[in-house]
Enzyme design. Structure first.
Site, PDB file in Angstrom:
ATOM      1  N   ARG A 107       0.888  -1.184   0.000  1.00  0.00           N
ATOM      2  CA  ARG A 107       0.000   0.000   0.000  1.00  0.00           C
ATOM      3  C   ARG A 107       0.909   1.213   0.000  1.00  0.00           C
ATOM      4  O   ARG A 107       1.669   1.430   0.946  1.00  0.00           O
ATOM      5  CB  ARG A 107      -0.893  -0.015   1.242  1.00  0.00           C
ATOM      6  CG  ARG A 107      -1.574   1.325   1.488  1.00  0.00           C
ATOM      7  CD  ARG A 107      -2.681   1.240   2.487  1.00  0.00           C
ATOM      8  NE  ARG A 107      -3.829   0.577   1.904  1.00  0.00           N
ATOM      9  CZ  ARG A 107      -5.060   0.575   2.452  1.00  0.00           C
ATOM     10  NH1 ARG A 107      -5.267   1.218   3.582  1.00  0.00           N
ATOM     11  NH2 ARG A 107      -6.053  -0.039   1.870  1.00  0.00           N
ATOM     12  N   HIS A 134      -7.265   0.746  -6.531  1.00  0.00           N
ATOM     13  CA  HIS A 134      -7.455  -0.116  -5.350  1.00  0.00           C
ATOM     14  C   HIS A 134      -8.087  -1.422  -5.857  1.00  0.00           C
ATOM     15  O   HIS A 134      -9.249  -1.714  -5.590  1.00  0.00           O
ATOM     16  CB  HIS A 134      -8.352   0.597  -4.331  1.00  0.00           C
ATOM     17  CG  HIS A 134      -8.297  -0.004  -2.956  1.00  0.00           C
ATOM     18  ND1 HIS A 134      -7.508  -1.087  -2.635  1.00  0.00           N
ATOM     19  CD2 HIS A 134      -8.948   0.332  -1.810  1.00  0.00           C
ATOM     20  CE1 HIS A 134      -7.678  -1.387  -1.366  1.00  0.00           C
ATOM     21  NE2 HIS A 134      -8.541  -0.550  -0.837  1.00  0.00           N
ATOM     22  N   GLN A 137      -9.904  -3.964  -3.642  1.00  0.00           N
ATOM     23  CA  GLN A 137     -11.248  -3.531  -3.248  1.00  0.00           C
ATOM     24  C   GLN A 137     -12.249  -3.795  -4.367  1.00  0.00           C
ATOM     25  O   GLN A 137     -13.328  -4.343  -4.135  1.00  0.00           O
ATOM     26  CB  GLN A 137     -11.218  -2.027  -2.899  1.00  0.00           C
ATOM     27  CG  GLN A 137     -12.556  -1.491  -2.436  1.00  0.00           C
ATOM     28  CD  GLN A 137     -12.969  -2.051  -1.080  1.00  0.00           C
ATOM     29  OE1 GLN A 137     -12.182  -2.034  -0.149  1.00  0.00           O
ATOM     30  NE2 GLN A 137     -14.178  -2.553  -0.969  1.00  0.00           N
ATOM     31  N   ASP A 233     -17.493   6.671  -1.435  1.00  0.00           N
ATOM     32  CA  ASP A 233     -16.243   6.582  -0.670  1.00  0.00           C
ATOM     33  C   ASP A 233     -15.982   7.977  -0.090  1.00  0.00           C
ATOM     34  O   ASP A 233     -16.640   8.953  -0.461  1.00  0.00           O
ATOM     35  CB  ASP A 233     -15.102   6.122  -1.611  1.00  0.00           C
ATOM     36  CG  ASP A 233     -13.752   5.999  -0.917  1.00  0.00           C
ATOM     37  OD1 ASP A 233     -13.716   5.878   0.331  1.00  0.00           O
ATOM     38  OD2 ASP A 233     -12.709   6.021  -1.619  1.00  0.00           O
ATOM     39  N   CYS A 274     -16.362   1.265   0.613  1.00  0.00           N
ATOM     40  CA  CYS A 274     -15.144   0.497   0.911  1.00  0.00           C
ATOM     41  C   CYS A 274     -14.710   0.662   2.355  1.00  0.00           C
ATOM     42  O   CYS A 274     -13.942  -0.159   2.852  1.00  0.00           O
ATOM     43  CB  CYS A 274     -14.020   0.932  -0.030  1.00  0.00           C
ATOM     44  SG  CYS A 274     -13.683   2.685   0.052  1.00  0.00           S
ATOM     45  N   ARG A 303     -13.127  -8.845   1.007  1.00  0.00           N
ATOM     46  CA  ARG A 303     -11.733  -8.450   0.774  1.00  0.00           C
ATOM     47  C   ARG A 303     -10.828  -9.656   0.993  1.00  0.00           C
ATOM     48  O   ARG A 303      -9.922  -9.940   0.210  1.00  0.00           O
ATOM     49  CB  ARG A 303     -11.322  -7.316   1.732  1.00  0.00           C
ATOM     50  CG  ARG A 303     -11.950  -5.967   1.455  1.00  0.00           C
ATOM     51  CD  ARG A 303     -11.472  -5.383   0.149  1.00  0.00           C
ATOM     52  NE  ARG A 303     -10.020  -5.348   0.084  1.00  0.00           N
ATOM     53  CZ  ARG A 303      -9.271  -4.389   0.639  1.00  0.00           C
ATOM     54  NH1 ARG A 303      -9.845  -3.369   1.228  1.00  0.00           N
ATOM     55  NH2 ARG A 303      -7.944  -4.407   0.557  1.00  0.00           N
TER      56      ARG A 303
HETATM   57  N1  NVA Z   1     -10.109   6.477  -1.322  1.00  0.00           N
HETATM   58  C1  NVA Z   1      -9.743   6.053   0.001  1.00  0.00           C
HETATM   59  C2  NVA Z   1      -9.903   4.574   0.138  1.00  0.00           C
HETATM   60  C3  NVA Z   1      -9.627   4.025   1.502  1.00  0.00           C
HETATM   61  C4  NVA Z   1      -9.748   2.529   1.610  1.00  0.00           C
HETATM   62  C5  NVA Z   1      -8.325   6.480   0.278  1.00  0.00           C
HETATM   63  O1  NVA Z   1      -7.456   6.301  -0.572  1.00  0.00           O
HETATM   64  O2  NVA Z   1      -8.067   6.999   1.362  1.00  0.00           O
END
Ligand code: NVA
Length: 317
Positions: A107, A134, A137, A233, A274, A303
């Site tokens: 990540r 992502h 996800q 989101d 998410c 997930r």
């Molecule tokens: N768009 C959000 C997703 C978190 C799982 C972020 O990148 O913070």
């Protein structure tokens, strides 16, 4: 399950997958979820190094527990080594980890770090979120949609109508790319100036046309149309936080809040997120907690199964 698609080398961005690969991953995730005991030795003797430059609850826990369920070993590497590429080159990070690990999950802030890891690692790399994508996800979300709308035949997934409302970000990019690849109609609604890049829009439009689905992008929330599922989101993603912008963001995004009235207007039966959710911002508490409509915890559980499918495909024999 016998694979008929090209072997997967990495899992980096949705559009690096084919429709066949995505459908196989979805089917495998559901198969592992239903029969976990049949897969509990798939990663026996194998280790996965997990790099996290940003905070995580679901991704960290679901990878860790999922790897344990497959009989493997997960190692968490937090921010003690700083931003990737600062203490040592991304290429050296990748080469060192490849000496010990059988796969790397990362990540990161920038997609270029994921690409750098994949270029220099001699083991598969999995994108566990970056600024652009992502894919873990989106895969879990299409597993969830398959469970709800395509129980008897995975091909029915292409009949689903999905809309994403809010900030054009990594989650919406991955969702719309995956939707376009598997032929799901997708409507993206973002406030003016908060949509994805033109390059991303063009990419999705081309894929949607090639796969016979409709992709619509609008800034007008009244153009939401009829949908099966509505997704939202956070309005501010990790790494984009700027306290001075908070007031403007709340004002600009307020009409784009996902709530019961929007669900009714679109005729949508389920709402997706998410997480983490910012209750009373992008989604109301009442809708998030609505046990009939909200599938957020099913998505969270999936997930783990989706990632088990990815790791089984990358590392299983
Ligand atoms: N768009 C959000 C997703 C978190 C799982 C972020 O990148 O913070």
């Amino acid at each position: 399950m016998k694979s008929t698609s090209q072997p997967l080398e990495n899992f980096l961005a949705d559009d690096q997958l084919s429709k066949a690969q995505i459908l196989e991953l979805i089917a495998l995730a559901i198969e592992i979820k239903n029969n976990p005991a049949d897969y509990n030795q798939v990663l026996a003797g194998k280790s996965v190094a997990m790099i996290f430059e940003k905070p995580s609850l679901r991704t960290h826990v679901s990878f860790d527990m999922g790897i344990a369920k497959l009989g493997g070993h997960a190692l968490y590497l937090g921010q003690q080594n700083g931003k990737l590429g600062e203490r040592e080159r991304v290429s050296d990070y990748a080469k060192n980890l490849s000496c010990y690990a059988d796969a790397i999950v990362a990540r990161v802030f920038e997609n270029s770090a994921i690409e750098g890891l994949a270029e220099h690692a001699s083991v598969p790399v999995v994108n566990a979120l970056c600024d652009l994508y992502h894919p873990c996800q989106s895969l879990a979300d299409f597993v969830t949609l398959a469970e709800i709308f395509a129980k008897d035949d995975l091909q029915d997934l292409s009949k689903v109508k999905l809309a994403y409302i809010g900030d054009g970000n990594n989650v919406s990019n991955s969702l719309m790319l995956m939707a376009a690849l598997i032929g799901v109609d997708f409507t993206l609604v973002c406030p003016d100036g908060y949509g994805p890049s033109q390059v991303m829009l063009d990419k999705v439009q081309t894929l949607a046309q090639a796969n016979g689905s409709v992709f619509k992008f609008t800034t007008d929330i009244n153009n939401i149309g009829q949908q099966d599922a509505i997704y939202t989101d956070t309005w501010v993603s990790m790494g984009d936080e700027d306290a001075s912008m908070k007031e403007t963001i709340l004002k600009v995004f307020a009409p784009y809040q996902v709530n019961h009235s929007l669900m009714d207007k679109a005729g949508a039966s389920i709402v997706m997120h998410c997480q983490p959710a910012h209750l009373e911002e992008e989604i109301t508490t009442a809708l998030f907690d609505d046990e009939e409509k909200s599938v957020v915890f099913q998505e969270a559980e999936n997930r783990m199964w989706a990632q088990c499918a990815v790791l089984t495909t990358l590392l299983g024999n």
